[in-house]
Design a protein around this motif. Sequence first.
Motif, PDB file in Angstrom:
ATOM      1  N   PRO A   1       0.813  -1.230   0.000  1.00  0.00           N
ATOM      2  CA  PRO A   1       0.000   0.000   0.000  1.00  0.00           C
ATOM      3  C   PRO A   1       0.845   1.280   0.000  1.00  0.00           C
ATOM      4  CG  PRO A   1      -0.814  -1.548   1.641  1.00  0.00           C
ATOM      5  CD  PRO A   1       0.408  -2.170   1.047  1.00  0.00           C
ATOM      6  N   LEU A   2       1.916   1.322   0.792  1.00  0.00           N
ATOM      7  CA  LEU A   2       2.718   2.550   0.846  1.00  0.00           C
ATOM      8  C   LEU A   2       3.532   2.733  -0.439  1.00  0.00           C
ATOM      9  CD1 LEU A   2       3.657   5.009   2.445  1.00  0.00           C
ATOM     10  CD2 LEU A   2       5.421   3.602   3.505  1.00  0.00           C
ATOM     11  N   ALA A   3       4.097   1.631  -0.935  1.00  0.00           N
ATOM     12  CA  ALA A   3       4.873   1.713  -2.183  1.00  0.00           C
ATOM     13  C   ALA A   3       3.961   2.165  -3.324  1.00  0.00           C
ATOM     14  CB  ALA A   3       5.490   0.356  -2.496  1.00  0.00           C
ATOM     15  N   ARG A   4       2.703   1.690  -3.306  1.00  0.00           N
ATOM     16  CA  ARG A   4       1.750   2.061  -4.357  1.00  0.00           C
ATOM     17  C   ARG A   4       1.496   3.573  -4.341  1.00  0.00           C
ATOM     18  NH1 ARG A   4      -3.019  -0.962  -2.858  1.00  0.00           N
ATOM     19  NH2 ARG A   4      -1.624  -2.712  -2.550  1.00  0.00           N
ATOM     20  N   ARG A   5       1.345   4.138  -3.140  1.00  0.00           N
ATOM     21  CA  ARG A   5       1.100   5.582  -3.004  1.00  0.00           C
ATOM     22  C   ARG A   5       2.249   6.405  -3.604  1.00  0.00           C
ATOM     23  NH1 ARG A   5      -3.992   6.706  -1.819  1.00  0.00           N
ATOM     24  NH2 ARG A   5      -4.764   5.906   0.148  1.00  0.00           N
ATOM     25  N   LEU A   6       3.464   5.889  -3.452  1.00  0.00           N
ATOM     26  CA  LEU A   6       4.647   6.676  -3.767  1.00  0.00           C
ATOM     27  C   LEU A   6       5.217   6.385  -5.154  1.00  0.00           C
ATOM     28  CD1 LEU A   6       6.387   8.754  -2.320  1.00  0.00           C
ATOM     29  CD2 LEU A   6       7.722   6.912  -1.318  1.00  0.00           C
ATOM     30  N   ARG A   7       4.706   5.328  -5.802  1.00  0.00           N
ATOM     31  CA  ARG A   7       5.383   4.824  -7.002  1.00  0.00           C
ATOM     32  C   ARG A   7       5.494   5.874  -8.119  1.00  0.00           C
ATOM     33  NH1 ARG A   7       2.890  -0.257  -7.784  1.00  0.00           N
ATOM     34  NH2 ARG A   7       4.288  -1.073  -6.203  1.00  0.00           N
ATOM     35  N   ALA A   8       4.393   6.545  -8.422  1.00  0.00           N
ATOM     36  CA  ALA A   8       4.406   7.495  -9.549  1.00  0.00           C
ATOM     37  C   ALA A   8       5.380   8.638  -9.270  1.00  0.00           C
ATOM     38  CB  ALA A   8       2.997   8.039  -9.780  1.00  0.00           C
ATOM     39  N   ALA A   9       5.294   9.200  -8.070  1.00  0.00           N
ATOM     40  CA  ALA A   9       6.175  10.330  -7.733  1.00  0.00           C
ATOM     41  C   ALA A   9       7.632   9.882  -7.707  1.00  0.00           C
ATOM     42  CB  ALA A   9       5.783  10.915  -6.384  1.00  0.00           C
ATOM     43  N   ALA A  10       7.858   8.655  -7.200  1.00  0.00           N
ATOM     44  CA  ALA A  10       9.237   8.148  -7.123  1.00  0.00           C
ATOM     45  C   ALA A  10       9.825   7.989  -8.519  1.00  0.00           C
ATOM     46  CB  ALA A  10       9.265   6.820  -6.377  1.00  0.00           C
ATOM     47  N   ALA A  11       9.044   7.428  -9.423  1.00  0.00           N
ATOM     48  CA  ALA A  11       9.530   7.226 -10.792  1.00  0.00           C
ATOM     49  C   ALA A  11       9.836   8.569 -11.450  1.00  0.00           C
ATOM     50  CB  ALA A  11       8.495   6.457 -11.600  1.00  0.00           C
ATOM     51  N   LEU A  12       8.897   9.507 -11.302  1.00  0.00           N
ATOM     52  CA  LEU A  12       9.055  10.816 -11.927  1.00  0.00           C
ATOM     53  C   LEU A  12      10.295  11.539 -11.386  1.00  0.00           C
ATOM     54  CD1 LEU A  12       7.744  12.919 -13.814  1.00  0.00           C
ATOM     55  CD2 LEU A  12       6.502  13.787 -11.834  1.00  0.00           C
ATOM     56  N   THR A  13      10.428  11.577 -10.055  1.00  0.00           N
ATOM     57  CA  THR A  13      11.549  12.331  -9.475  1.00  0.00           C
ATOM     58  C   THR A  13      12.886  11.640  -9.744  1.00  0.00           C
ATOM     59  OG1 THR A  13      11.157  11.254  -7.349  1.00  0.00           O
ATOM     60  CG2 THR A  13      10.207  13.433  -7.656  1.00  0.00           C
ATOM     61  N   PHE A  14      12.888  10.309  -9.750  1.00  0.00           N
ATOM     62  CA  PHE A  14      14.150   9.604 -10.012  1.00  0.00           C
ATOM     63  C   PHE A  14      14.632   9.893 -11.431  1.00  0.00           C
ATOM     64  CE2 PHE A  14      16.718   5.899 -11.251  1.00  0.00           C
ATOM     65  CZ  PHE A  14      17.675   5.956 -10.257  1.00  0.00           C
ATOM     66  N   VAL A  15      13.706   9.853 -12.389  1.00  0.00           N
ATOM     67  CA  VAL A  15      14.091  10.114 -13.786  1.00  0.00           C
ATOM     68  C   VAL A  15      14.556  11.566 -13.949  1.00  0.00           C
ATOM     69  CG1 VAL A  15      13.198  10.314 -16.145  1.00  0.00           C
ATOM     70  CG2 VAL A  15      12.640   8.307 -14.770  1.00  0.00           C
ATOM     71  N   LEU A  16      13.765  12.493 -13.404  1.00  0.00           N
ATOM     72  CA  LEU A  16      14.124  13.918 -13.531  1.00  0.00           C
ATOM     73  C   LEU A  16      15.467  14.209 -12.868  1.00  0.00           C
ATOM     74  CD1 LEU A  16      10.799  15.877 -12.840  1.00  0.00           C
ATOM     75  CD2 LEU A  16      12.152  15.859 -14.928  1.00  0.00           C
ATOM     76  N   ASN A  17      15.625  13.701 -11.639  1.00  0.00           N
ATOM     77  CA  ASN A  17      16.849  13.971 -10.881  1.00  0.00           C
ATOM     78  C   ASN A  17      18.061  13.377 -11.592  1.00  0.00           C
ATOM     79  OD1 ASN A  17      18.152  15.072  -8.646  1.00  0.00           O
ATOM     80  ND2 ASN A  17      18.063  13.173  -7.497  1.00  0.00           N
ATOM     81  N   THR A  18      17.905  12.151 -12.085  1.00  0.00           N
ATOM     82  CA  THR A  18      19.024  11.490 -12.757  1.00  0.00           C
ATOM     83  C   THR A  18      19.407  12.243 -14.030  1.00  0.00           C
ATOM     84  OG1 THR A  18      18.350   9.373 -11.859  1.00  0.00           O
ATOM     85  CG2 THR A  18      19.777   9.301 -13.787  1.00  0.00           C
ATOM     86  N   TRP A  19      18.389  12.667 -14.785  1.00  0.00           N
ATOM     87  CA  TRP A  19      18.670  13.392 -16.031  1.00  0.00           C
ATOM     88  C   TRP A  19      19.389  14.709 -15.732  1.00  0.00           C
ATOM     89  CZ3 TRP A  19      17.314  10.541 -20.253  1.00  0.00           C
ATOM     90  CH2 TRP A  19      17.652  11.099 -21.490  1.00  0.00           C
ATOM     91  N   LEU A  20      18.916  15.384 -14.686  1.00  0.00           N
ATOM     92  CA  LEU A  20      19.510  16.666 -14.291  1.00  0.00           C
ATOM     93  C   LEU A  20      20.967  16.477 -13.876  1.00  0.00           C
ATOM     94  CD1 LEU A  20      18.331  19.586 -13.920  1.00  0.00           C
ATOM     95  CD2 LEU A  20      18.143  19.048 -11.492  1.00  0.00           C
ATOM     96  N   ILE A  21      21.217  15.498 -13.014  1.00  0.00           N
ATOM     97  CA  ILE A  21      22.577  15.249 -12.520  1.00  0.00           C
ATOM     98  C   ILE A  21      23.490  14.842 -13.672  1.00  0.00           C
ATOM     99  CG2 ILE A  21      23.985  13.682 -11.111  1.00  0.00           C
ATOM    100  CD1 ILE A  21      21.544  13.473  -9.202  1.00  0.00           C
ATOM    101  N   ALA A  22      22.985  13.930 -14.501  1.00  0.00           N
ATOM    102  CA  ALA A  22      23.818  13.363 -15.567  1.00  0.00           C
ATOM    103  C   ALA A  22      24.105  14.371 -16.675  1.00  0.00           C
ATOM    104  CB  ALA A  22      23.145  12.128 -16.142  1.00  0.00           C
ATOM    105  N   SER A  23      23.321  15.444 -16.736  1.00  0.00           N
ATOM    106  CA  SER A  23      23.526  16.458 -17.778  1.00  0.00           C
ATOM    107  C   SER A  23      24.468  17.567 -17.329  1.00  0.00           C
ATOM    108  CB  SER A  23      22.183  17.093 -18.163  1.00  0.00           C
ATOM    109  OG  SER A  23      21.282  16.099 -18.565  1.00  0.00           O
TER     110      SER A  23
END
Lengths: 421, 149
Positions: free
Chosen positions: A315-337
């Motif tokens: 239940p908790l992972a489900r609540r957070l999954r979309a935001a986690a995916a979005l922020t991980f991708v954005l953060n990684t792209w930002l750092i890697a660029s």
Amino acid sequence: MPERILRRFGLLATIVTLTAYVLVHAAALIDAPIHSDGYSYYVYLPAWFLHHDPSLQAVADDCCGGTFPAFTSIVRWPATGRWINPHPIGVALATAPLFLSAHLLTRWSNLPPDGFSLYYQHAAGLAGAAACLVGLLYLRSLLSRYFNASVVLATLTTIVLGTNLFHYATYDSTFSHAFSFALLAALLDLTDRWWREPAWPASLALSIVAALIVLTRHSNLMFLCIVPLWNPAGLWNRRWLLLAMCAVAALCCIPQLVIYKQATGRWLVSVYGQLGQFDFARPRLWSVLFGVAKGLFFWSPVLLLSAAGFFVDHPLARRLRAAAALTFVLNTWLIASWSDWQFGASFGHRGYTDGLPIAAVFMAATFDWIRRRPRLVAPAAACVTVLVALSCVQMVQYWLRILPMANTTWPQYRDLFLRFR
Amino acid sequence: MRRIRVAILTAILIAMAAAGWYLHDPPWIAGITSGLRSWEEDPPGTRFRWTAGHATFYIPSDVVELTLPLRGAFPSPNGGAVLVRMSVDDRWLADFELHDPAAWVRPTIPIPDRPTSRRYRRVELRISRTVGQYNLGVQVGELEFRRAQ
């Protein structure tokens, strides 16, 4: 037994963190708590409270004959000639109570009241350590509502010792990462509470925490998507309350905007443009995630458990999954660029330390999944123990300057593996 | 249970009061400096430390006269003298102008006899310019002082 340890986790974590902090400084492994990026996060406090000069010029005059050393990254804005600090005011705000206590004690002991003498140094250093401990308590509060004591205890221990979080709570505690970790942990806990019961204290606390997250590190604005994505179906019913909370958070950010306006003539600026370059078309994704130099999963392999937890149905992972995916991708792209994608001298990749509360949730989901399969518990526990021990050993190697501060190569890593001489 | 709590609270208050008393005039303050790099030695054998833009050190409170060797080593950006402002316990005491970067200046400064309950006085130097990435101010040699009889 785990329940009893978890109840006293705050005390145990405080003892361990303070012991490490004292050892680091007693052994003079580092010159002073306020160093490198920590200087520019902290410099607002002597400017505001001792020199009464938000422009930072008086600090520059007092410390450095009118200028700032290059390591501070504080630069003169070309159009106005005024000082502009790439690091915002959030860490200084969080450190202010300890700074003021240190100032009174400095006066009492007749130490130099310059903002950088003994008590100020350790007030700033201990503020970061305290922030990490507060973050762990918020995380315990959140995880305890969804997982049993064994899982929560394993998660908290693994996230603090198996990643670079402990390093940023002790050795580099004046950097922003321990503060951002605490604020993000608070955001997760408060978001969960707020969606259960939108009482005004929770709404106000969530607004202030959201503002502090942005004021501590502007790019962490992305983490605020956690609040709406926690329960998208309930957004419409709470739209007015959410708007009011956004207004309060924006109000709290005004002092930072005023500082930018006075320094540059603009309300919003990116000082990083003066310090390096972004190349969003060619991000170094592999290096940032798996590379030897600073790869996230190379230096903190326990985070692979968090990656696995992303796919666990909880239940908790489900609540957070979309935001986690979005922020991980954005953060990684930002750092890697970013041209300095290693973030200079750091243990592991510090660009991800702020987001460790999110990683902790998915790690707990993995531990919970393993707990329900008794045959996996012993081998999993052994693996995690080895990985946590490896991280601790490497952290001490970094403290002793055996491991390079940056640009580690595979031959170097292999030669230095588990070596203390 | 209440007695234990009162005892713990009392012990904490006593410890805080003792710490406060101790920290008002700590003996280790004599060894505290800030804004001063490690000792170096000039080829002729003169020991000195580089200051930053702001340096602090302590002298015993019964010192009545202080000799402070100073050398600019680098000129001011405008070619003028390097100014060193000296204060003791937050009160301005003297200004020194270092015109020749290569020459040591050895001013002897009388320290005003102000009543103090502390064993050490805080001396601060503020330098008008610093040089290079190491934020170098001026060179300070070994202090000489005369204490009250």
